[in-house]
Design an enzyme around this catalytic site. Sequence first.
Site, short mmCIF file in Angstrom:
data_model
loop_
_atom_site.label_atom_id
_atom_site.label_comp_id
_atom_site.label_asym_id
_atom_site.label_seq_id
_atom_site.Cartn_x
_atom_site.Cartn_y
_atom_site.Cartn_z
N GLN A 99 25.08 40.01 -52.54
CA GLN A 99 24.20 40.83 -51.64
C GLN A 99 24.56 40.10 -50.18
O GLN A 99 23.92 38.73 -50.16
CB GLN A 99 22.87 40.73 -52.01
CG GLN A 99 21.87 40.99 -50.88
CD GLN A 99 22.08 42.47 -50.22
OE1 GLN A 99 22.49 43.28 -50.92
NE2 GLN A 99 21.85 42.48 -49.03
N CYS A 100 25.25 40.29 -49.48
CA CYS A 100 25.55 39.69 -48.28
C CYS A 100 24.68 39.85 -47.02
O CYS A 100 24.65 38.93 -46.18
CB CYS A 100 26.92 39.92 -47.75
SG CYS A 100 28.18 39.29 -49.06
N GLN A 101 24.11 40.94 -46.85
CA GLN A 101 23.22 40.99 -45.74
C GLN A 101 22.03 40.05 -45.97
O GLN A 101 21.32 39.94 -47.21
CB GLN A 101 22.58 42.50 -45.57
CG GLN A 101 22.07 42.69 -44.09
CD GLN A 101 21.40 44.24 -44.07
OE1 GLN A 101 21.01 44.91 -45.24
NE2 GLN A 101 21.79 44.62 -43.04
N TYR A 151 12.43 49.60 -39.35
CA TYR A 151 12.47 50.72 -40.01
C TYR A 151 11.50 51.84 -39.32
O TYR A 151 12.08 52.95 -38.88
CB TYR A 151 12.17 50.68 -41.46
CG TYR A 151 13.04 49.86 -42.31
CD1 TYR A 151 14.09 50.52 -43.27
CD2 TYR A 151 13.03 48.50 -42.28
CE1 TYR A 151 15.05 49.53 -44.07
CE2 TYR A 151 14.18 47.73 -43.15
CZ TYR A 151 15.02 48.28 -43.82
OH TYR A 151 15.79 47.53 -44.67
N GLU A 180 20.76 55.05 -47.88
CA GLU A 180 22.07 54.47 -47.87
C GLU A 180 23.12 55.27 -47.36
O GLU A 180 24.01 54.78 -46.69
CB GLU A 180 22.29 53.70 -49.31
CG GLU A 180 21.28 52.86 -50.14
CD GLU A 180 20.53 52.02 -49.05
OE1 GLU A 180 21.12 51.40 -48.18
OE2 GLU A 180 19.41 51.78 -49.27
N ASP A 224 15.55 36.58 -43.43
CA ASP A 224 15.02 37.01 -44.84
C ASP A 224 13.64 36.66 -44.97
O ASP A 224 12.78 37.70 -45.64
CB ASP A 224 15.61 36.14 -46.09
CG ASP A 224 16.99 36.57 -46.39
OD1 ASP A 224 17.42 37.68 -45.95
OD2 ASP A 224 17.81 35.94 -46.80
N HIS A 277 23.03 55.49 -43.48
CA HIS A 277 23.71 54.14 -43.05
C HIS A 277 25.39 54.22 -42.89
O HIS A 277 25.90 53.54 -42.16
CB HIS A 277 23.80 52.99 -43.97
CG HIS A 277 22.24 52.15 -43.76
ND1 HIS A 277 21.99 51.67 -42.50
CD2 HIS A 277 21.36 51.91 -44.56
CE1 HIS A 277 21.11 51.07 -42.52
NE2 HIS A 277 20.70 51.06 -43.72
N GLY A 315 18.16 49.38 -52.23
CA GLY A 315 19.81 50.11 -52.13
C GLY A 315 20.45 49.07 -50.83
O GLY A 315 19.88 48.34 -50.19
N GLU A 343 23.95 49.31 -48.29
CA GLU A 343 24.67 50.45 -47.85
C GLU A 343 25.97 49.84 -47.80
O GLU A 343 26.93 50.40 -46.89
CB GLU A 343 24.33 50.87 -46.64
CG GLU A 343 24.39 49.63 -45.44
CD GLU A 343 22.96 48.98 -45.20
OE1 GLU A 343 22.17 48.81 -46.21
OE2 GLU A 343 22.76 48.29 -44.01
N ASN A 344 26.62 49.27 -48.90
CA ASN A 344 28.10 48.89 -48.68
C ASN A 344 28.96 50.00 -48.71
O ASN A 344 28.69 50.96 -49.44
CB ASN A 344 28.26 48.10 -49.98
CG ASN A 344 27.37 46.62 -50.16
OD1 ASN A 344 27.40 46.01 -49.11
ND2 ASN A 344 26.93 46.31 -51.13
ZN ZN Z 1 18.64 50.59 -44.65
#
Ligand code: ZN
Length: 621
Positions: free
Chosen positions: A133-135, A401, A314, A393, A317, A287, A289-290
């Site tokens: 999970q990079c974001q 959003y 997702e 984070d 995105h 989710g 969105e990769n």
């Molecule tokens: Zn989103």
Amino acid sequence: MAPLDPHSFSDSTNPPTTDVSLSLYFDFPSATIHGVAFFILAFPYAGQLSFDTRSLTIHQVLSPINLSPLPFSLSSSPDPIKGTQLSIFLPDDDDTAFNSFFIVFSTSPSSTALQWLCPPQTFNKKHPFVYTQCQSIHARSIFPCQDTPAARIRYTALLNVPQELSAVMSARHVGRRPPVSGEGHSHLLPNGFNSLWSSETRVVEEFLMNQPIPPYLFAFAVGELGSREVGPRTRVYAEAVNSVLDAAAKEFAGTEEMIRQGEKLFGEYAWERFDLLVLPPSFPYGGMENPRMVFLTPTVIKGDASGAQVVAHELAHSWTGNLITNKNNEHFWLNEGFTTYAERRIVEAVQGEDRAILNTGIGWKGLKEEVEKFKDNLEFTKLKNNQQGVDPDTIYSEVPYEKGFQFLWRIERQIGRPAFDEFIKKYIATFQFQSIDTERFLKFLKAEVPGIEKDIDLVLWTEGTGIPPDAYEPVSDLYTKILSLANEFKLGRMPREDEVADWRGQEWELYLENLPRVLKASQVLALDESYRLSESKDYEVKVAFLQLAILSKCRNFYSEVEKTLKEVGRMKYLRPLYRALVQGAGKEEEKILAKRVFSEARECYHPIAQGVVESILAKHI
Ligand SMILES: [Zn+2]
């Protein structure tokens, strides 16, 4: 030195990386990846280059010409948010400045992007599993990079994994085959892993991402995976357990219809495949969105196709976020506000206006609560905000959003839907594969809709705190009915069975969230007795109910709270439950419970979720 991004050591005077080729050897017993990365820069460069790293060991930096070592250094102590700066010194003695170089590196078990699951933590209990999970800023804990969305990269990757496992990535799958000794410069790998590369117990999974993506969209998962075809460009992947795969295939059967609706609204789908990966329950988000391979929590599989709304998000995105990306996290609303708007348009087209309005109504309530939560730190109620020295984070919230959605919805109301639809299509076509900021968006808006700033206070919306007066609570018969039932509860009337007979998860979620925050314990018990909300299979409902039970100190449900906190790692559930346990006075018993449960559940959470729960506990205990 001119920083590009408050969360990156990248320097705007450095050339950005355009391409990276990775050879990654996965060593499951030590929860480590050993890697060789080959970087190509946008132009030849001599002098110091700044890269981001976190918890990485850098073994060598090598010249592309003769593999001779190049000097590098790491900052002496890591920055708590940004990690460790890697400085590479590219020589210019021959008048041939390099535009490429190699880095040989290893991750560590404390890499914040990676969760390594041992067999007992998986569905099938037989094989280990690892996923990313990079974001927002965790790609740097997998490989050194300019970890800012301002620098988009293409990549290729050779993943060397045990042959009983397989791999998926946010990239095109080129093939699966036996490893070849020395391929991808794997002969440079450290600690003997160069010779293990071509061992007969290993397999190579090869991937290519030839569209430039921000580093936070780099993603892989490795485990014993199976899949089911659910549409012409969609397969759903999960651990190879038939019941999980069947349930996922059923839940996401309508995906192709959503892609078509998305294309009608926002233009052609640019990423070729739209595959889905259902992860183990520890996945920290609903989710992610990769591109080409969306990652999903298993909690979206509810058996009634309502999980489709997370997929709609997702999918949205694919246009807003992945095609057009925020330049840095201070403009995160450009990703999430647009995507929330796009998600609701897709939901409206596929599931009808009532469903879309319920979704908006839940968001409206969430926005009001978030703004209240940030009342001592109003900066983070602004769409565009200052994140210097701030960990993205820990300030993650619904504001980008839902306030972002409200802003776009406000513009739609001003200019009318047909004109707004044309505007969004043109916006996407104009900025695709670019990373932009709020100013660029506003400039484009003003150019496309002359005079808009006279009708809408654009500065108040993007730079002001709180909720602007021209934000809008949605209206529909169903929405109004649920809110009035919640109001009647305050007067002592519980909804009758016939009134809730066809309620699904979202109706209950909206109802529960509109009840007073603190009830009498007897009221909580009565609600559960009638409607068994504490046992709901829908986690949105269950968690909304358990939160109410905690805030009302109805301790009958604490064992269910504990069970829930131990079986899922989605932060959308962890945050409100832990917060309800520790926030406020007179919570000694609850605080002890929170501390004990966290110490027992910690290992089951992804490192990002561990950090978020730690910061909630640290603030209140
Ligand atoms: Zn989103």
